[in-house]
Design a protein around this motif. Structure first.
Motif, PDB file in Angstrom:
ATOM      1  N   ASP A  64      45.472  43.998  28.668  1.00 57.43           N
ATOM      2  CA  ASP A  64      46.653  43.476  29.353  1.00 57.43           C
ATOM      3  C   ASP A  64      47.866  44.378  29.156  1.00 57.43           C
ATOM      4  OD1 ASP A  64      44.916  41.381  29.870  1.00 57.43           O
ATOM      5  OD2 ASP A  64      46.445  39.850  29.575  1.00 57.43           O
ATOM      6  N   GLN A  65      48.017  44.927  27.960  1.00 59.27           N
ATOM      7  CA  GLN A  65      49.131  45.829  27.698  1.00 59.27           C
ATOM      8  C   GLN A  65      49.001  47.104  28.521  1.00 59.27           C
ATOM      9  OE1 GLN A  65      51.841  45.206  25.995  1.00 59.27           O
ATOM     10  NE2 GLN A  65      52.735  47.227  26.285  1.00 59.27           N
ATOM     11  N   SER A  66      47.775  47.589  28.644  1.00 66.32           N
ATOM     12  CA  SER A  66      47.529  48.778  29.466  1.00 66.32           C
ATOM     13  C   SER A  66      47.879  48.503  30.924  1.00 66.32           C
ATOM     14  CB  SER A  66      46.057  49.191  29.345  1.00 66.32           C
ATOM     15  OG  SER A  66      45.767  50.247  30.228  1.00 66.32           O
ATOM     16  N   GLU A  67      47.449  47.357  31.422  1.00 76.55           N
ATOM     17  CA  GLU A  67      47.719  46.985  32.812  1.00 76.55           C
ATOM     18  C   GLU A  67      49.214  46.830  33.051  1.00 76.55           C
ATOM     19  OE1 GLU A  67      47.088  45.892  36.773  1.00 76.55           O
ATOM     20  OE2 GLU A  67      45.621  46.686  35.321  1.00 76.55           O
ATOM     21  N   GLU A  68      49.893  46.176  32.139  1.00 78.13           N
ATOM     22  CA  GLU A  68      51.324  45.896  32.323  1.00 78.13           C
ATOM     23  C   GLU A  68      52.171  47.155  32.194  1.00 78.13           C
ATOM     24  OE1 GLU A  68      54.287  43.102  29.858  1.00 78.13           O
ATOM     25  OE2 GLU A  68      52.943  42.030  31.210  1.00 78.13           O
ATOM     26  N   SER A  69      51.798  48.038  31.277  1.00 76.28           N
ATOM     27  CA  SER A  69      52.595  49.247  31.043  1.00 76.28           C
ATOM     28  C   SER A  69      52.254  50.387  31.988  1.00 76.28           C
ATOM     29  CB  SER A  69      52.393  49.728  29.608  1.00 76.28           C
ATOM     30  OG  SER A  69      51.053  50.176  29.397  1.00 76.28           O
ATOM     31  N   GLY A  70      51.078  50.306  32.620  1.00 80.01           N
ATOM     32  CA  GLY A  70      50.637  51.401  33.479  1.00 80.01           C
ATOM     33  C   GLY A  70      50.100  52.581  32.691  1.00 80.01           C
ATOM     34  N   LYS A  71      49.925  52.394  31.385  1.00 80.37           N
ATOM     35  CA  LYS A  71      49.383  53.440  30.519  1.00 80.37           C
ATOM     36  C   LYS A  71      47.896  53.162  30.264  1.00 80.37           C
ATOM     37  CE  LYS A  71      53.527  55.204  29.751  1.00 80.37           C
ATOM     38  NZ  LYS A  71      53.941  56.536  30.258  1.00 80.37           N
ATOM     39  N   SER A  72      47.159  54.206  29.961  1.00 80.74           N
ATOM     40  CA  SER A  72      45.728  54.032  29.702  1.00 80.74           C
ATOM     41  C   SER A  72      45.518  53.274  28.398  1.00 80.74           C
ATOM     42  CB  SER A  72      45.044  55.390  29.609  1.00 80.74           C
ATOM     43  OG  SER A  72      45.443  56.059  28.421  1.00 80.74           O
ATOM     44  N   PRO A  73      44.379  52.603  28.255  1.00 84.40           N
ATOM     45  CA  PRO A  73      44.080  51.932  26.989  1.00 84.40           C
ATOM     46  C   PRO A  73      44.108  52.910  25.806  1.00 84.40           C
ATOM     47  CG  PRO A  73      42.577  51.173  28.684  1.00 84.40           C
ATOM     48  CD  PRO A  73      43.345  52.315  29.277  1.00 84.40           C
ATOM     49  N   GLU A  74      43.663  54.129  26.058  1.00 82.45           N
ATOM     50  CA  GLU A  74      43.668  55.142  24.992  1.00 82.45           C
ATOM     51  C   GLU A  74      45.091  55.459  24.540  1.00 82.45           C
ATOM     52  OE1 GLU A  74      40.005  55.082  27.152  1.00 82.45           O
ATOM     53  OE2 GLU A  74      42.045  55.453  27.903  1.00 82.45           O
ATOM     54  N   TYR A  75      46.009  55.539  25.507  1.00 87.49           N
ATOM     55  CA  TYR A  75      47.411  55.819  25.185  1.00 87.49           C
ATOM     56  C   TYR A  75      47.992  54.683  24.342  1.00 87.49           C
ATOM     57  CZ  TYR A  75      52.426  56.535  25.749  1.00 87.49           C
ATOM     58  OH  TYR A  75      53.769  56.707  25.511  1.00 87.49           O
ATOM     59  N   VAL A  76      47.741  53.446  24.782  1.00 84.69           N
ATOM     60  CA  VAL A  76      48.261  52.286  24.061  1.00 84.69           C
ATOM     61  C   VAL A  76      47.693  52.241  22.641  1.00 84.69           C
ATOM     62  CG1 VAL A  76      48.310  49.764  23.987  1.00 84.69           C
ATOM     63  CG2 VAL A  76      48.601  50.949  26.176  1.00 84.69           C
TER      64      VAL A  76
END
Length: 294
Positions: free
Chosen positions: A27-39
Motif C-alpha cells: 500500500d505504501q508503494s502504491e500510494e507513494s508511487g515508489k517501488s516496493p524495493e525503494y520503500v
C-alpha cells in the motif's frame, strides 16, 4: 491506503493471506508511487539509524544541553553486569536501549521519530534487544518497522500521536502499541493477535498526561520511553499467549481520542501542569530561564 482501522487491516491480511508488513509495503508503494524495493530500502536505512542511536546512547556522553539528563542508559547497562535485574536481563536490556535512544534525542543526536521524537526510544529498544536475543536478520526487523508503521497510520488517522494534542498517551502510548503489535508479528503471531496486542497496550496508557519539566523533552519523557519498551513486550507476550483485548482495539483508539480531547491544556505539553508544576519542576524552570538570560 486500503485500510483506515485496525480491523480493516487485519481483515485485509486474512483475505489476501499476507502479513501486516506485506500489506503496508504494497500500500505504501502504491500510494507513494515508489517501488516496493525503494520503500523497503528507505525503511532499512531508518533501522540503521536506530541501531546507531542505541550504540551512541550506550557509549558516548549523552548529557543534554540543559544538563538535566544523560547517561541513564549506561547506568542501567552497567547495573545489568553487576547484579540480577528484577525484570530479567532481556526486558532490562530493552529498557536500557530505549533510554539510550531517548537520551540521544535529548542531547541533539540523530534519531527516527517513531511516531514522535518524544517516543523515539520504544521501538528501537524493543526491536534491537529482540534482534540480539533471537538472532534475527536486519531485514526481519525492517518488516517489523513496516508493521509498526501500519499500526501508527491507523492511530494517527483516528486519534493522536502528538502530546500537544492528546497528552503522552498519544506519544508514548502509540509507540507502545506500535511496538507491541509489531513484536507479535516478528515472533510469528497472527495479524489478529497483533491487533489484540495494540489494544492491550493502549488500554494501559489511557489518560497519560504530557507534562515536560521546563518544557523540554527530557523529564519525564526519557524514563517513560524505558518503561514503554517493557510494557510493549508485556502486551506482546499477553497477545501471543492468547490474551485478548475485550474492548476491540479500534474502540480503544477512539477512547484515546476522547480522553485526549477532554484533557486540560495544562496536561498537553504546555509545562503548565503535572510534574512540570511541582516545586522542583518550577525550580528547574526558573533555573533554565536564568541560564537563557546569561
Amino acid at each position: 491506503m486500503r485500510f483506515r482501522t485496525l480491523k480493516q487491516l487485519a481483515d485485509l491480511c486474512a483475505a489476501e493471506g499476507l502479513t501486516i508488513a506485506e500489506v503496508m509495503l504494497a500500500d505504501q508503494s502504491e500510494e507513494s508511487g515508489k517501488s516496493p524495493e525503494y520503500v523497503f530500502d528507505k525503511m532499512r536505512a531508518y533501522y540503521q539509524i536506530m541501531k546507531e542511536a542505541v550504540s551512541k546512547g550506550l557509549t558516548e556522553d549523552t548529557t543534554s544541553r540543559s544538563g538535566l539528563t544523560g547517561k541513564d542508559a549506561q547506568r542501567v547497562a552497567t547495573y545489568l553486569t553487576t547484579t540480577e535485574a528484577s525484570l530479567g536481563e532481556e526486558a532490562c536490556k530493552a529498557m536500557a536501549y530505549a533510554l539510550a535512544v531517548s537520551e540521544v534525542n535529548a542531547s541533539m543526536g540523530r534519531i527516527i521519530a517513531t511516531p514522535t521524537a518524544g517516543s523515539c526510544g520504544i521501538i528501537p529498544g524493543v526491536f534491537i534487544s529482540s534482534q540480539q536475543r533471537f538472532g534475527w536478520e536486519d531485514d526481519h526487523l525492517v518488516k517489523g518497522l513496516l508493521c509498526a508503521g501500519a499500526i501508527g497510520y491507523v492511530i494517527a488517522n483516528n486519534s493522536f500521536v502528538s502530546g500537544a494534542e492528546g497528552g503522552c498517551q498519544a506519544e508514548v502510548g502509540s509507540a507502545i502499541g506500535m511496538a507491541a503489535g509489531a513484536l507479535v508479528e516478528l515472533r510469528g503471531g497472527t495479524p489478529e493477535q497483533a491487533m489484540h496486542a495494540v489494544g492491550l497496550a493502549l488500554k494501559n496508557t489511557l489518560g497519560l498526561i504530557c507534562d515536560p519539566v521546563g518544557g523540554l523533552v527530557e523529564i519525564p519523557c526519557i524514563v517513560r520511553n524505558g518503561f514503554g519498551a517493557v510494557n510493549a513486550m508485556a502486551a506482546a507476550d499477553m497477545a501471543l499467549a492468547g490474551v485478548r483485548s475485550v474492548i476491540p482495539s479500534d474502540e480503544v483508539v477512539q477512547v484515546m481520542y476522547e480522553v485526549g480531547t477532554a484533557m486540560p491544556e495544562k496536561h498537553r505539553e504546555t509545562a503548565k501542569g503535572g510534574l512540570a508544576q511541582t516545586p522542583t519542576g518550577r525550580k528547574i524552570m526558573k533555573e533554565l530561564n536564568l541560564k537563557k538570560k546569561e
